[in-house]
Write an enzyme that holds these catalytic residues in place. Structure first.
Site, PDB file in Angstrom:
ATOM      1  N   CYS A  44       0.820  -1.214   0.000  1.00 45.19           N
ATOM      2  CA  CYS A  44       0.000   0.000   0.000  1.00 45.19           C
ATOM      3  C   CYS A  44       0.850   1.259   0.000  1.00 45.19           C
ATOM      4  O   CYS A  44       0.659   2.158  -0.817  1.00 45.19           O
ATOM      5  CB  CYS A  44      -0.939  -0.013   1.210  1.00 45.19           C
ATOM      6  N   CYS A  49      -1.430   1.673  -3.113  1.00 44.87           N
ATOM      7  CA  CYS A  49      -2.433   2.737  -2.928  1.00 44.87           C
ATOM      8  C   CYS A  49      -1.841   4.152  -2.883  1.00 44.87           C
ATOM      9  O   CYS A  49      -2.348   5.058  -3.555  1.00 44.87           O
ATOM     10  CB  CYS A  49      -3.205   2.534  -1.627  1.00 44.87           C
ATOM     11  N   LYS A  52       0.103   5.273  -6.061  1.00 43.28           N
ATOM     12  CA  LYS A  52      -0.935   5.263  -7.118  1.00 43.28           C
ATOM     13  C   LYS A  52      -1.779   6.529  -7.049  1.00 43.28           C
ATOM     14  O   LYS A  52      -2.026   7.184  -8.049  1.00 43.28           O
ATOM     15  CB  LYS A  52      -1.786   4.003  -6.964  1.00 43.28           C
ATOM     16  N   TYR A 181      -9.309  -3.222 -10.884  1.00 39.38           N
ATOM     17  CA  TYR A 181      -8.896  -1.970 -10.233  1.00 39.38           C
ATOM     18  C   TYR A 181      -7.622  -1.390 -10.862  1.00 39.38           C
ATOM     19  O   TYR A 181      -7.575  -0.241 -11.265  1.00 39.38           O
ATOM     20  CB  TYR A 181      -8.541  -2.241  -8.762  1.00 39.38           C
ATOM     21  N   GLU A 185      -7.247   1.943 -13.251  1.00 40.88           N
ATOM     22  CA  GLU A 185      -6.603   3.120 -12.644  1.00 40.88           C
ATOM     23  C   GLU A 185      -5.369   3.526 -13.446  1.00 40.88           C
ATOM     24  O   GLU A 185      -5.191   4.706 -13.765  1.00 40.88           O
ATOM     25  CB  GLU A 185      -6.224   2.806 -11.194  1.00 40.88           C
ATOM     26  N   HIS A 440     -27.007  21.705  -0.129  1.00 42.79           N
ATOM     27  CA  HIS A 440     -27.160  22.226  -1.473  1.00 42.79           C
ATOM     28  C   HIS A 440     -26.202  23.382  -1.733  1.00 42.79           C
ATOM     29  O   HIS A 440     -25.959  24.176  -0.834  1.00 42.79           O
ATOM     30  CB  HIS A 440     -28.606  22.728  -1.633  1.00 42.79           C
ATOM     31  N   GLU A 445     -26.162  15.459  -2.422  1.00 42.94           N
ATOM     32  CA  GLU A 445     -27.556  15.653  -1.985  1.00 42.94           C
ATOM     33  C   GLU A 445     -28.504  14.682  -2.691  1.00 42.94           C
ATOM     34  O   GLU A 445     -29.585  14.367  -2.180  1.00 42.94           O
ATOM     35  CB  GLU A 445     -28.010  17.104  -2.185  1.00 42.94           C
TER      36      GLU A 445
HETATM   37  P1  NDP Z   1      -8.595  -7.496 -10.104  1.00 47.50           P
HETATM   38  O1  NDP Z   1      -8.955  -8.792  -9.498  1.00 47.50           O
HETATM   39  O2  NDP Z   1      -9.300  -6.268  -9.684  1.00 47.50           O
HETATM   40  O3  NDP Z   1      -8.696  -7.579 -11.672  1.00 47.50           O
HETATM   41  C1  NDP Z   1      -8.031  -8.564 -12.400  1.00 47.50           C
HETATM   42  C2  NDP Z   1      -8.387  -8.386 -13.849  1.00 47.50           C
HETATM   43  O4  NDP Z   1      -7.579  -9.235 -14.642  1.00 47.50           O
HETATM   44  C3  NDP Z   1      -9.828  -8.719 -14.134  1.00 47.50           C
HETATM   45  O5  NDP Z   1     -10.293  -7.816 -15.097  1.00 47.50           O
HETATM   46  C4  NDP Z   1      -9.731 -10.137 -14.677  1.00 47.50           C
HETATM   47  O6  NDP Z   1     -10.762 -10.453 -15.583  1.00 47.50           O
HETATM   48  C5  NDP Z   1      -8.422 -10.079 -15.418  1.00 47.50           C
HETATM   49  N1  NDP Z   1      -7.739 -11.373 -15.495  1.00 47.50           N
HETATM   50  C6  NDP Z   1      -7.528 -12.256 -14.506  1.00 47.50           C
HETATM   51  N2  NDP Z   1      -6.832 -13.305 -14.945  1.00 47.50           N
HETATM   52  C7  NDP Z   1      -6.599 -13.100 -16.257  1.00 47.50           C
HETATM   53  C8  NDP Z   1      -5.935 -13.822 -17.251  1.00 47.50           C
HETATM   54  N3  NDP Z   1      -5.356 -14.985 -17.000  1.00 47.50           N
HETATM   55  N4  NDP Z   1      -5.871 -13.284 -18.487  1.00 47.50           N
HETATM   56  C9  NDP Z   1      -6.435 -12.100 -18.768  1.00 47.50           C
HETATM   57  N5  NDP Z   1      -7.082 -11.363 -17.860  1.00 47.50           N
HETATM   58  C10 NDP Z   1      -7.177 -11.866 -16.616  1.00 47.50           C
HETATM   59  O7  NDP Z   1      -7.010  -7.390  -9.869  1.00 47.50           O
HETATM   60  P2  NDP Z   1      -6.015  -6.177  -9.925  1.00 47.50           P
HETATM   61  O8  NDP Z   1      -4.731  -6.764 -10.359  1.00 47.50           O
HETATM   62  O9  NDP Z   1      -6.567  -5.032 -10.689  1.00 47.50           O
HETATM   63  O10 NDP Z   1      -5.953  -5.761  -8.402  1.00 47.50           O
HETATM   64  C11 NDP Z   1      -5.705  -6.733  -7.399  1.00 47.50           C
HETATM   65  C12 NDP Z   1      -6.454  -6.414  -6.144  1.00 47.50           C
HETATM   66  O11 NDP Z   1      -5.820  -5.325  -5.487  1.00 47.50           O
HETATM   67  C13 NDP Z   1      -7.880  -5.950  -6.364  1.00 47.50           C
HETATM   68  O12 NDP Z   1      -8.783  -7.004  -6.476  1.00 47.50           O
HETATM   69  C14 NDP Z   1      -8.137  -5.138  -5.139  1.00 47.50           C
HETATM   70  O13 NDP Z   1      -8.575  -5.999  -4.118  1.00 47.50           O
HETATM   71  C15 NDP Z   1      -6.777  -4.551  -4.814  1.00 47.50           C
HETATM   72  N6  NDP Z   1      -6.682  -3.147  -5.278  1.00 47.50           N
HETATM   73  C16 NDP Z   1      -7.512  -2.212  -4.749  1.00 47.50           C
HETATM   74  C17 NDP Z   1      -7.457  -0.900  -5.163  1.00 47.50           C
HETATM   75  C18 NDP Z   1      -8.368   0.116  -4.576  1.00 47.50           C
HETATM   76  O14 NDP Z   1      -8.945  -0.131  -3.518  1.00 47.50           O
HETATM   77  N7  NDP Z   1      -8.565   1.253  -5.227  1.00 47.50           N
HETATM   78  C19 NDP Z   1      -6.510  -0.475  -6.177  1.00 47.50           C
HETATM   79  C20 NDP Z   1      -5.702  -1.538  -6.676  1.00 47.50           C
HETATM   80  C21 NDP Z   1      -5.788  -2.808  -6.241  1.00 47.50           C
HETATM   81  P3  NDP Z   1     -12.235 -10.879 -15.096  1.00 47.50           P
HETATM   82  O15 NDP Z   1     -12.906  -9.616 -14.711  1.00 47.50           O
HETATM   83  O16 NDP Z   1     -12.827 -11.510 -16.269  1.00 47.50           O
HETATM   84  O17 NDP Z   1     -12.025 -11.813 -13.954  1.00 47.50           O
END
Ligand code: NDP
Length: 459
Positions: A44, A49, A52, A181, A185, A440, A445
Site C-alpha cells: 500500500c 495505494c 498510485k 482496479y 486506474e 445544497h 444531496e
Molecule cells: P482485479 O482482481 O481487480 O482484476 C483482475 C483483472 O484481470 C480482471 O479484469 C480479470 O478479468 C483479469 N484477469 C484475470 N486473470 C486473467 C488472465 N489470465 N488473463 C487475462 N485477464 C485476466 O485485480 P487487480 O490486479 O486489478 O488488483 C488486485 C487487487 O488489489 C484488487 O482485487 C483489489 O482488491 C486490490 N486493489 C484495490 C485498489 C483500490 O482499492 N482502489 C486499487 C488496486 C488494487 P475478469 O474480470 O474476467 O475476472
C-alpha cells in the site's frame, strides 16, 4: 526465561502486519519482532495505494487546466516532468516508510530487515543473516504479488504495477492487460499524463464484480477520456521489435505496437518459499493461507491476515484483521472482523465509490428490490464542454426498505462513499436517508433526494 525467543513474530511489515504487531504490544504481548524483506509499509505505502493516488493526482491536471479556461483563467503553456514526479513521490514514500519504522520502534517492536521462512511450526530462518529464531505465536502477513502470465511467449517483456512506479521516463505508448482496479486506474493515469493507452480486457464492461450500471458508466468514461479498450480478447504473445518497441499479439488476431506492456490481471498470495509445508500451514486452491474467522491457520499458534489470506484484498481490511488478531490473542477479546459491507473506491477518472450489494446481487438474494438512480453533469463542468457524467444509485430491499447498496461514480465519490458506508453498515432504511435534509448545491444531496423508483424497461 521463556522457551521461545519471541512471544510474537510477524512476517511482513505491511498494513496488516504492522497494525497487528503494534496492537499486540499495546495489549501486553512481551517480546514482539517483525521481519520485512523489502521496505516497511508494504504494498500500500511503497508500491500501491499511496503512490498510485499521487500518480492519479498528477494525471488529473490537464483536465483542470482545461476546466480553468472554462472559468475564465488562461493557463498558458504547460509541461510535465515525469522525473520530478518520481523524485517527489519517492521522497514522500521515504517519509512514510520512516514513520512506519518509528511507529514500530515506539511500540517496542523489534524490526528485522530480512526475509523469514519457516523451518518448523515454531522456528523461522532469517535468510540473509542465516540465524534461526523461535516464537510462541507467528503471524503471516506477507501480502500479495502481481500475477505474471508466464505461459505467454515473450511474457518477460512486460512489467507489473511494481515497476510502473519506477519507469525511467513516461512511455509514449502503453498496453495494459486487465479490466480490474489496477488496469483501469493505470490506464487513466498514463492517459492523463499524455501516453497513448490501450487496455485489453478479456470481458466487457470493465470492473467485474461491481454493479452493472457502474461498470457500463466507468467503461464509457474511460473510453471518453481517450483510452482505447479492446474487449473480449487477451494477449497471445509478445514480440520484441528491432526499434525497441514491443508488439502485443492478441487472440482476436489484432496486434498493437507499444513501448510498455503492463500486466494488471490480478494478484496472488505471497507464499512462495515461505516453508508453509514445514510448519503444517494449509493453503487453499488459489494458494491463499486458509484461516478461520479469527484469522487462525490450520496450526493453532500460527495466524495470517491481509492479502495472503485472499479474503477482501484491501488495506483497511488487512488493518482490521491485524487488530482483530491482536485483540483475540493478546487482548482476551475474541474478535472476528466482519467482512460484510466493506466500501471500496476505484480511482478511475471519474472515480468510483461503492458499498454493499450491487443490484444484480441484491436481486439474487432478495425477492423484491427497489432501485433509485440518477445521472447528471457535475456542476463544476457545466461551464464548458466536458461531457463526463456523475452516477448515483441506491439499491433498496423492497420489503424492509433497508438500503443494501450505494454506488457512486463521479468527482469525490470515494469521499462520499465513506459516509454512505456508515449508513449501509448501520442498516438504515430509505426513509431514514430521506429524513436527512439535503446539503445544497452538492452532488451528494442526490443520496437523500431521489424519490422516483427506477422501473426496468421490460416491466
Ligand atoms: P482485479 O482482481 O481487480 O482484476 C483482475 C483483472 O484481470 C480482471 O479484469 C480479470 O478479468 C483479469 N484477469 C484475470 N486473470 C486473467 C488472465 N489470465 N488473463 C487475462 N485477464 C485476466 O485485480 P487487480 O490486479 O486489478 O488488483 C488486485 C487487487 O488489489 C484488487 O482485487 C483489489 O482488491 C486490490 N486493489 C484495490 C485498489 C483500490 O482499492 N482502489 C486499487 C488496486 C488494487 P475478469 O474480470 O474476467 O475476472
Amino acid at each position: 526465561m521463556s522457551e521461545f525467543d519471541y512471544d510474537l513474530f510477524v512476517i511482513g511489515a505491511g498494513s496488516g502486519g504492522v497494525r497487528a504487531a503494534r496492537m499486540a504490544r499495546q495489549h501486553g504481548a512481551g517480546k514482539v519482532a517483525i521481519a520485512e524483506e523489502f521496505r516497511y509499509g508494504g504494498t500500500c505505502v511503497i508500491r500501491g495505494c499511496v503512490p498510485k493516488k499521487l500518480f492519479v493526482y498528477a494525471s488529473e491536471f490537464p483536465k483542470y487546466f482545461k476546466l480553468a479556461e472554462d472559468f475564465g483563467w488562461s493557463v498558458g503553456e504547460t509541461t510535465f516532468s515525469w522525473e520530478s514526479l518520481i523524485a517527489n513521490k519517492d521522497k514522500e514514500i521515504d517519509r512514510l516508510e520512516g514513520i512506519y519504522g518509528r511507529i514500530l520502534g515506539n511500540a517496542g517492536v523489534e524490526t528485522i530487515s530480512d526475509r523469514a521462512e519457516f523451518v518448523d511450526a515454531h522456528t523461522l530462518r532469517l535468510v540473509n543473516s542465516g540465524k534461526t529464531v523461535t516464537a510462541r505465536t507467528i503471524l503471516i502477513a506477507t501480502g500479495g504479488t502481481p500475477y505474471v502470465p508466464d505461459d505467454i511467449e515473450g511474457y518477460e517483456l512486460g512489467i507489473t504495477s511494481n515497476e510502473a512506479f519506477h519507469l525511467d521516463s513516461l512511455p509514449q505508448r502503453v498496453v495494459i492487460a486487465g479490466g480490474g482496479y489496477i488496469a483501469c486506474e493505470f490506464a487513466q493515469i498514463f492517459n492523463g499524463m499524455g501516453s497513448k493507452v490501450t487496455q485489453v480486457y478479456r470481458g466487457s464492461p470493465v470492473l467485474r464484480g461491481f454493479d452493472m450500471d457502474v461498470r457500463e458508466h466507468v467503461h464509457k468514461e474511460i473510453e471518453m477520456s481517450g483510452v482505447e479498450i479492446k474487449t473480449n480478447t487477451v494477449f497471445k504473445r509478445i514480440e520484441q521489435l528491432e526499434d525497441g518497441s514491443k508488439r502485443v499479439h492478441l487472440t482476436n488476431g489484432e496486434h498493437i505496437d507499444t513501448d510498455v506492456v503492463m500486466y494488471a490481471i490480478g494478484r496472488v498470495p505471497a507464499v512462495a518459499g515461505l516453508g508453509l509445508d514445514a510448519a503444517g500451514v494449509e493453503i487453499d486452491d488459489k494458494g491463499a493461507v486458509r484461516v478461520d474467522e479469527y484469522s487462525k491457520t490450520s496450526v493453532d499458534h500460527i495466524y495470517a491476515v491481509g492479502d495472503v489470506t485472499n479474503r477482501v484484498n484491501l488495506t483497511p481490511v488487512a488493518i482490521r484483521e491485524g487488530a482483530a488478531f491482536a485483540a483475540t490473542v493478546y487482548g482476551d477479546t475474541p474478535t472476528a472482523f466482519d467482512h460484510d459491507d466493506i466500501a471500496s473506491a476505484v480511482f478511475t477518472q471519474p472515480p468510483v465509490g461503492s458499498v454493499g450489494l450491487s443490484e444484480e446481487d441484491a436481486r439474487k438474494k432478495h425477492a423484491s428490490v427497489d432501485v433509485y438512480k440518477t445521472s447528471f453533469r457535475p456542476m463544476k463542468q457545466t461551464l464548458g464542454d466536458q461531457q463526463s457524467r456523475m452516477l448515483m444509485k441506491l439499491v433498496v430491499e423492497g420489503e424492509t426498505q433497508r438500503v443494501l447498496g450505494v454506488h457512486i461514480v463521479g468527482p469525490d465519490a470515494p469521499e462520499m462513499i465513506q459516509l454512505a458506508a456508515i449508513a449501509v453498515k448501520a442498516g438504515l432504511t430509505k426513509d431514514q436517508y430521506d429524513a436527512a435534509c439535503a446539503v445544497h448545491p452538492t452532488s451528494a444531496e442526490e443520496l437523500v433526494t431521489m424519490k422516483e423508483k427506477w422501473t426496468p424497461p421490460e416491466q
